[in-house]
Design a protein around this motif. Sequence first.
Motif, PDB file in Angstrom:
ATOM      1  N   ASP A  32       0.763  -1.307   0.113  1.00 54.80           N
ATOM      2  CA  ASP A  32       0.151  -0.057   0.006  1.00 54.80           C
ATOM      3  C   ASP A  32       0.803   1.183   0.186  1.00 54.80           C
ATOM      4  OD1 ASP A  32      -1.656   2.294   0.468  1.00 54.80           O
ATOM      5  OD2 ASP A  32      -2.977   1.066   1.954  1.00 54.80           O
ATOM      6  N   LEU A  33       0.768   1.978  -1.224  1.00 56.14           N
ATOM      7  CA  LEU A  33       2.020   3.086  -1.180  1.00 56.14           C
ATOM      8  C   LEU A  33       1.414   4.212  -0.527  1.00 56.14           C
ATOM      9  CD1 LEU A  33       2.680   3.283  -5.061  1.00 56.14           C
ATOM     10  CD2 LEU A  33       3.945   2.335  -3.158  1.00 56.14           C
ATOM     11  N   GLU A  34      -0.007   4.294  -0.137  1.00 55.49           N
ATOM     12  CA  GLU A  34      -0.453   5.372   0.587  1.00 55.49           C
ATOM     13  C   GLU A  34      -0.043   5.216   1.927  1.00 55.49           C
ATOM     14  OE1 GLU A  34      -4.562   6.146  -0.167  1.00 55.49           O
ATOM     15  OE2 GLU A  34      -4.296   6.676  -2.357  1.00 55.49           O
ATOM     16  N   ALA A  35      -0.137   4.018   2.379  1.00 53.10           N
ATOM     17  CA  ALA A  35       0.426   3.711   3.764  1.00 53.10           C
ATOM     18  C   ALA A  35       1.690   3.882   3.916  1.00 53.10           C
ATOM     19  CB  ALA A  35       0.032   2.121   4.108  1.00 53.10           C
TER      20      ALA A  35
ATOM     21  N   ALA B 233       3.645   6.101   2.551  1.00 56.05           N
ATOM     22  CA  ALA B 233       3.620   7.804   2.650  1.00 56.05           C
ATOM     23  C   ALA B 233       2.812   8.227   3.919  1.00 56.05           C
ATOM     24  CB  ALA B 233       2.727   8.414   1.486  1.00 56.05           C
ATOM     25  N   ARG B 234       2.029   7.778   4.348  1.00 60.12           N
ATOM     26  CA  ARG B 234       1.247   8.083   5.672  1.00 60.12           C
ATOM     27  C   ARG B 234       2.491   7.884   6.918  1.00 60.12           C
ATOM     28  NH1 ARG B 234      -3.548   5.742   3.776  1.00 60.12           N
ATOM     29  NH2 ARG B 234      -3.152   4.138   5.028  1.00 60.12           N
ATOM     30  N   GLU B 235       2.954   6.431   6.916  1.00 55.31           N
ATOM     31  CA  GLU B 235       3.964   6.128   7.792  1.00 55.31           C
ATOM     32  C   GLU B 235       5.180   7.263   7.920  1.00 55.31           C
ATOM     33  OE1 GLU B 235       7.428   2.706   7.930  1.00 55.31           O
ATOM     34  OE2 GLU B 235       5.240   1.863   7.413  1.00 55.31           O
TER      35      GLU B 235
ATOM     36  N   PRO C  92       2.005  12.946   3.546  1.00 55.41           N
ATOM     37  CA  PRO C  92       0.748  13.844   3.508  1.00 55.41           C
ATOM     38  C   PRO C  92       0.775  15.048   4.129  1.00 55.41           C
ATOM     39  CG  PRO C  92       0.026  11.562   3.440  1.00 55.41           C
ATOM     40  CD  PRO C  92       1.574  11.725   4.058  1.00 55.41           C
TER      41      PRO C  92
ATOM     42  N   ARG D  96       6.210  17.063  -5.324  1.00 55.61           N
ATOM     43  CA  ARG D  96       5.490  15.775  -5.061  1.00 55.61           C
ATOM     44  C   ARG D  96       5.829  14.632  -6.110  1.00 55.61           C
ATOM     45  NH1 ARG D  96       1.311  19.772  -5.895  1.00 55.61           N
ATOM     46  NH2 ARG D  96       0.410  20.546  -4.095  1.00 55.61           N
TER      47      ARG D  96
ATOM     48  N   ALA E 116       6.922  10.956  -4.602  1.00 55.45           N
ATOM     49  CA  ALA E 116       6.130   9.835  -5.158  1.00 55.45           C
ATOM     50  C   ALA E 116       7.343   8.682  -5.662  1.00 55.45           C
ATOM     51  CB  ALA E 116       5.252  10.186  -6.184  1.00 55.45           C
TER      52      ALA E 116
ATOM     53  N   VAL F 214       8.692   7.199  -2.683  1.00 52.69           N
ATOM     54  CA  VAL F 214       7.910   6.079  -1.971  1.00 52.69           C
ATOM     55  C   VAL F 214       7.980   4.810  -2.764  1.00 52.69           C
ATOM     56  CG1 VAL F 214       5.530   5.658  -1.479  1.00 52.69           C
ATOM     57  CG2 VAL F 214       6.448   7.910  -0.785  1.00 52.69           C
TER      58      VAL F 214
END
Length: 295
Positions: free
Chosen positions: A8-11, A13-15, A19, A40, A44, A47
């Motif tokens: 999960d790339l969003e996870a 990034a959040r870690e 964001p 950005r 990306a 990540v």
Amino acid sequence: MNDAPAIDLEALAREAGLPGLLADLDASLVGLAPVKTRIREIAALLVVDRARRTLGLTSAAPSLHMCFTGNPGTGKTTVALRMAEILNRLGYCRKGHLVAVTRDDLVGQFIGHTAPKTKEVLKRAMGGVLFIDEAYYLYRPENERDYGMEAIEILLQVMENQRDDLVVILAGYKDRMDTFFKANPGLSSRIAHHIDFPDYSSGELLRIAELMLSGLQYCLSPAAREALVEYIDRRREQPHFANARSIRNALDRARLRQANRLFAAGGAVSPEALMTLESEDLRASRVFSPSGDAR
């Protein structure tokens, strides 16, 4: 590898808190849309690279040395600070600090002086970002006794051999940086990301001024706001305009005039008066005089 679980790339990034960092970049920097887009994109890339390393996919570490071009006062140093923080959060800078220098910090005045100066700066910058402003001054071909080339050669070695522990950002006017890279192809080949910082529009400069004043707990009266709008339009047409830097200097002088005005009036001063810049505090600037001197 086909059996490996999806990442999960969003996870990821959040870690890393990415964001929030990007949102703060948007909120704190007026304008600079193309710059923010490139930041950005770089984030990306990092990540995705982090996800690939998690899966054990072989790939060369991304080259992160950069060149920031643009006129003075367009936010290059500020973005470099944010870039250092992003790189640290994503695991590409172990310290995430920024060391900002110019030619004088790197180049010595006599034989044997440049190497220790340059190496000392590099030592301080390791684990973070080295920001070299007006980098083209390192190269002065018209002076055969100049020692800037020695600093460049040391930088080249470190940028190649220790790129996992140091990111170098070269900055300056675009035309001069283009000439500098043509004369130093070794440096040019090591710069992966070229980001151009556009000048601010009049509206963006007004917003920057209002943010600066708000941060200092000042505000503009309606008439003072009109005066500032006119000041910005006039000042932009004058020589040596430095975007947000010139606006900051203008506000500093306006605050000085306000203080003198209040002190000269004597008596008690209301909190509102202490916080408010009036039209006269701005229109006393020589920008409004017939000669139009930028003060």
